[in-house]
Motif scaffolding. Sequence first.
Motif, PDB file in Angstrom:
ATOM      1  N   GLY A 135       8.380  53.504 -78.434  1.00 53.01           N
ATOM      2  CA  GLY A 135       8.065  54.337 -77.283  1.00 53.01           C
ATOM      3  C   GLY A 135       9.271  54.894 -76.568  1.00 53.01           C
ATOM      4  O   GLY A 135      10.273  55.275 -77.155  1.00 53.01           O
ATOM      5  N   ALA A 136       9.133  54.944 -75.234  1.00 50.71           N
ATOM      6  CA  ALA A 136      10.183  55.526 -74.400  1.00 50.71           C
ATOM      7  C   ALA A 136      11.446  54.688 -74.394  1.00 50.71           C
ATOM      8  O   ALA A 136      12.481  55.141 -73.915  1.00 50.71           O
ATOM      9  N   ALA A 137      11.393  53.467 -74.931  1.00 51.30           N
ATOM     10  CA  ALA A 137      12.591  52.633 -74.988  1.00 51.30           C
ATOM     11  C   ALA A 137      13.663  53.261 -75.863  1.00 51.30           C
ATOM     12  O   ALA A 137      14.847  52.985 -75.708  1.00 51.30           O
ATOM     13  N   ALA A 138      13.260  54.104 -76.817  1.00 52.67           N
ATOM     14  CA  ALA A 138      14.228  54.728 -77.720  1.00 52.67           C
ATOM     15  C   ALA A 138      14.768  56.046 -77.196  1.00 52.67           C
ATOM     16  O   ALA A 138      15.619  56.654 -77.835  1.00 52.67           O
ATOM     17  N   VAL A 139      14.307  56.482 -76.038  1.00 51.19           N
ATOM     18  CA  VAL A 139      14.726  57.765 -75.488  1.00 51.19           C
ATOM     19  C   VAL A 139      16.123  57.637 -74.890  1.00 51.19           C
ATOM     20  O   VAL A 139      16.501  56.602 -74.341  1.00 51.19           O
ATOM     21  N   ASN A 140      16.891  58.708 -74.982  1.00 51.08           N
ATOM     22  CA  ASN A 140      18.238  58.720 -74.446  1.00 51.08           C
ATOM     23  C   ASN A 140      18.225  58.452 -72.937  1.00 51.08           C
ATOM     24  O   ASN A 140      17.370  58.980 -72.218  1.00 51.08           O
ATOM     25  N   PRO A 141      19.137  57.628 -72.420  1.00 50.27           N
ATOM     26  CA  PRO A 141      19.139  57.313 -70.983  1.00 50.27           C
ATOM     27  C   PRO A 141      19.272  58.536 -70.079  1.00 50.27           C
ATOM     28  O   PRO A 141      18.752  58.529 -68.954  1.00 50.27           O
ATOM     29  N   VAL A 142      19.949  59.571 -70.534  1.00 55.07           N
ATOM     30  CA  VAL A 142      20.075  60.781 -69.717  1.00 55.07           C
ATOM     31  C   VAL A 142      18.696  61.411 -69.502  1.00 55.07           C
ATOM     32  O   VAL A 142      18.388  61.897 -68.404  1.00 55.07           O
ATOM     33  N   ALA A 143      17.855  61.408 -70.530  1.00 58.18           N
ATOM     34  CA  ALA A 143      16.497  61.933 -70.393  1.00 58.18           C
ATOM     35  C   ALA A 143      15.678  61.070 -69.436  1.00 58.18           C
ATOM     36  O   ALA A 143      14.868  61.589 -68.651  1.00 58.18           O
ATOM     37  N   LYS A 144      15.874  59.760 -69.493  1.00 56.40           N
ATOM     38  CA  LYS A 144      15.179  58.876 -68.557  1.00 56.40           C
ATOM     39  C   LYS A 144      15.605  59.158 -67.127  1.00 56.40           C
ATOM     40  O   LYS A 144      14.779  59.175 -66.203  1.00 56.40           O
ATOM     41  N   LEU A 145      16.893  59.399 -66.947  1.00 61.21           N
ATOM     42  CA  LEU A 145      17.396  59.729 -65.610  1.00 61.21           C
ATOM     43  C   LEU A 145      16.809  61.042 -65.124  1.00 61.21           C
ATOM     44  O   LEU A 145      16.392  61.156 -63.962  1.00 61.21           O
ATOM     45  N   VAL A 160      13.064  65.595 -74.826  1.00 57.37           N
ATOM     46  CA  VAL A 160      12.388  66.750 -74.220  1.00 57.37           C
ATOM     47  C   VAL A 160      10.946  66.397 -73.874  1.00 57.37           C
ATOM     48  O   VAL A 160      10.425  66.790 -72.819  1.00 57.37           O
ATOM     49  N   LEU A 161      10.289  65.620 -74.741  1.00 57.60           N
ATOM     50  CA  LEU A 161       8.901  65.229 -74.502  1.00 57.60           C
ATOM     51  C   LEU A 161       8.786  64.347 -73.262  1.00 57.60           C
ATOM     52  O   LEU A 161       7.858  64.523 -72.453  1.00 57.60           O
ATOM     53  N   LEU A 162       9.707  63.405 -73.084  1.00 54.76           N
ATOM     54  CA  LEU A 162       9.658  62.548 -71.903  1.00 54.76           C
ATOM     55  C   LEU A 162       9.818  63.356 -70.623  1.00 54.76           C
ATOM     56  O   LEU A 162       9.072  63.158 -69.653  1.00 54.76           O
ATOM     57  N   ILE A 163      10.774  64.275 -70.611  1.00 52.96           N
ATOM     58  CA  ILE A 163      10.966  65.110 -69.421  1.00 52.96           C
ATOM     59  C   ILE A 163       9.742  65.992 -69.182  1.00 52.96           C
ATOM     60  O   ILE A 163       9.329  66.217 -68.035  1.00 52.96           O
ATOM     61  N   ALA A 164       9.135  66.489 -70.263  1.00 48.77           N
ATOM     62  CA  ALA A 164       7.928  67.307 -70.129  1.00 48.77           C
ATOM     63  C   ALA A 164       6.774  66.495 -69.548  1.00 48.77           C
ATOM     64  O   ALA A 164       6.011  66.987 -68.700  1.00 48.77           O
ATOM     65  N   VAL A 165       6.617  65.249 -69.979  1.00 51.19           N
ATOM     66  CA  VAL A 165       5.563  64.386 -69.439  1.00 51.19           C
ATOM     67  C   VAL A 165       5.795  64.122 -67.950  1.00 51.19           C
ATOM     68  O   VAL A 165       4.863  64.183 -67.139  1.00 51.19           O
ATOM     69  N   ALA A 166       7.030  63.841 -67.581  1.00 49.38           N
ATOM     70  CA  ALA A 166       7.347  63.620 -66.166  1.00 49.38           C
ATOM     71  C   ALA A 166       7.077  64.872 -65.344  1.00 49.38           C
ATOM     72  O   ALA A 166       6.537  64.797 -64.225  1.00 49.38           O
ATOM     73  N   THR A 167       7.431  66.031 -65.889  1.00 51.43           N
ATOM     74  CA  THR A 167       7.177  67.288 -65.186  1.00 51.43           C
ATOM     75  C   THR A 167       5.684  67.534 -65.031  1.00 51.43           C
ATOM     76  O   THR A 167       5.218  68.000 -63.981  1.00 51.43           O
ATOM     77  N   ALA A 168       4.913  67.216 -66.085  1.00 52.22           N
ATOM     78  CA  ALA A 168       3.457  67.394 -66.019  1.00 52.22           C
ATOM     79  C   ALA A 168       2.838  66.475 -64.967  1.00 52.22           C
ATOM     80  O   ALA A 168       1.931  66.885 -64.226  1.00 52.22           O
ATOM     81  N   VAL A 186      10.760  50.823 -64.838  1.00 53.08           N
ATOM     82  CA  VAL A 186      10.237  50.647 -66.194  1.00 53.08           C
ATOM     83  C   VAL A 186      11.117  51.352 -67.222  1.00 53.08           C
ATOM     84  O   VAL A 186      11.440  50.796 -68.275  1.00 53.08           O
ATOM     85  N   LEU A 187      11.519  52.580 -66.926  1.00 52.57           N
ATOM     86  CA  LEU A 187      12.319  53.323 -67.891  1.00 52.57           C
ATOM     87  C   LEU A 187      13.706  52.713 -68.077  1.00 52.57           C
ATOM     88  O   LEU A 187      14.216  52.628 -69.197  1.00 52.57           O
ATOM     89  N   PHE A 188      14.324  52.283 -66.993  1.00 52.58           N
ATOM     90  CA  PHE A 188      15.685  51.761 -67.102  1.00 52.58           C
ATOM     91  C   PHE A 188      15.724  50.285 -67.451  1.00 52.58           C
ATOM     92  O   PHE A 188      16.814  49.729 -67.635  1.00 52.58           O
ATOM     93  N   ALA A 189      14.560  49.636 -67.559  1.00 50.21           N
ATOM     94  CA  ALA A 189      14.541  48.238 -67.991  1.00 50.21           C
ATOM     95  C   ALA A 189      14.986  48.095 -69.437  1.00 50.21           C
ATOM     96  O   ALA A 189      15.462  47.028 -69.839  1.00 50.21           O
ATOM     97  N   THR A 190      14.830  49.147 -70.239  1.00 45.05           N
ATOM     98  CA  THR A 190      15.199  49.092 -71.650  1.00 45.05           C
ATOM     99  C   THR A 190      16.489  49.846 -71.945  1.00 45.05           C
ATOM    100  O   THR A 190      16.780  50.145 -73.108  1.00 45.05           O
ATOM    101  N   VAL A 191      17.262  50.161 -70.913  1.00 50.54           N
ATOM    102  CA  VAL A 191      18.508  50.903 -71.104  1.00 50.54           C
ATOM    103  C   VAL A 191      19.665  49.930 -71.285  1.00 50.54           C
ATOM    104  O   VAL A 191      19.842  49.007 -70.493  1.00 50.54           O
ATOM    105  N   ASP A 192      20.437  50.145 -72.338  1.00 50.54           N
ATOM    106  CA  ASP A 192      21.650  49.366 -72.559  1.00 50.54           C
ATOM    107  C   ASP A 192      22.811  50.042 -71.835  1.00 50.54           C
ATOM    108  O   ASP A 192      22.938  51.274 -71.855  1.00 50.54           O
ATOM    109  N   ALA A 193      23.658  49.241 -71.187  1.00 44.84           N
ATOM    110  CA  ALA A 193      24.745  49.801 -70.386  1.00 44.84           C
ATOM    111  C   ALA A 193      25.702  50.629 -71.231  1.00 44.84           C
ATOM    112  O   ALA A 193      26.141  51.711 -70.820  1.00 44.84           O
ATOM    113  N   THR A 194      26.027  50.158 -72.432  1.00 39.85           N
ATOM    114  CA  THR A 194      26.936  50.903 -73.307  1.00 39.85           C
ATOM    115  C   THR A 194      26.307  52.212 -73.761  1.00 39.85           C
ATOM    116  O   THR A 194      26.967  53.260 -73.804  1.00 39.85           O
ATOM    117  N   GLU A 195      25.011  52.171 -74.071  1.00 38.70           N
ATOM    118  CA  GLU A 195      24.297  53.383 -74.475  1.00 38.70           C
ATOM    119  C   GLU A 195      24.256  54.398 -73.331  1.00 38.70           C
ATOM    120  O   GLU A 195      24.407  55.605 -73.553  1.00 38.70           O
TER     121      GLU A 195
END
Length: 261
Positions: free
Chosen positions: A13-23, A233-241, A124-133
């Motif tokens: 899921g969203a755990a694999a999304v780039n942290p910048v997109a989560k931000l 892009v999909l995550l940002i689109a979902v948040a925008t929706a 929830v989104l940043f719970a799966t973010v690695d600091a180095t990533e």
Amino acid sequence: MSAAVVSLELRRGAAAVNPVAKLAATLVLAVALALSVDAVSAGVALALELAALPLAGLGWAPFWHRTSALWITAPLAGVTVALYGKASGRVYVDALLVHVTDGSLHLALVTVLRVLAIALPAVVLFATVDATEFADALAQLLRLPARFVLGALAAFRLFGLMRDDWRALELARRARGVADRGRLRRFAGSAFALFVLSIRRGSALATAMEARGFGGPTPRSWARASYFGRREVLLIAVATAIAAAAVTAAVATGQWVFLGH
């Protein structure tokens, strides 16, 4: 395909999304919900966010563990607003500084919903973010200065060591009988010792990083590439929706109250 990319793709899921997109997704929701003070937009956003939780890649046990403080602080904030918020409408309690009215109760409900709707996706989104990533993404995608990013990453990595140092200092001081009485005195002594130890460790780390070329003028290379693709892009689109649906619902029901009015 590198081992890092393979590991990234295997995450759910969203755990694999780039942290910048989560931000970016978190900021979209926060800005949209911060523009109005109404219960409809916050309630719709919160309901849609809860419906999308299974796609976040976070199990239920980690979810409740990570968000437990949020479920406690949000109602407490609502209670505070209910007791001391702006008084309007029917009065239920009026004693000294406490004024419980229809207006304060409504504002308390709005506060609880808005805090949850803004903070829940961020946690929830940043719970799966690695600091180095995250550092890789900030430097490679947002083009932040590598020296600043790597310095912040190194400082973040030292938080765990500081906790261990604090525990070691406590045990050592008790073994020697130093400041064995007086909790405040013991805390002040341990805090000062930890402060001195942190300065020494930071100086040593800075020297080691400089020796390895972290502060060099040449462009640096990265061990792991940071990607921004369709999933981001999909995550940002979902948040925008979700943000658009919340604002639309508030406007359609006549509950939209622009911040500042």
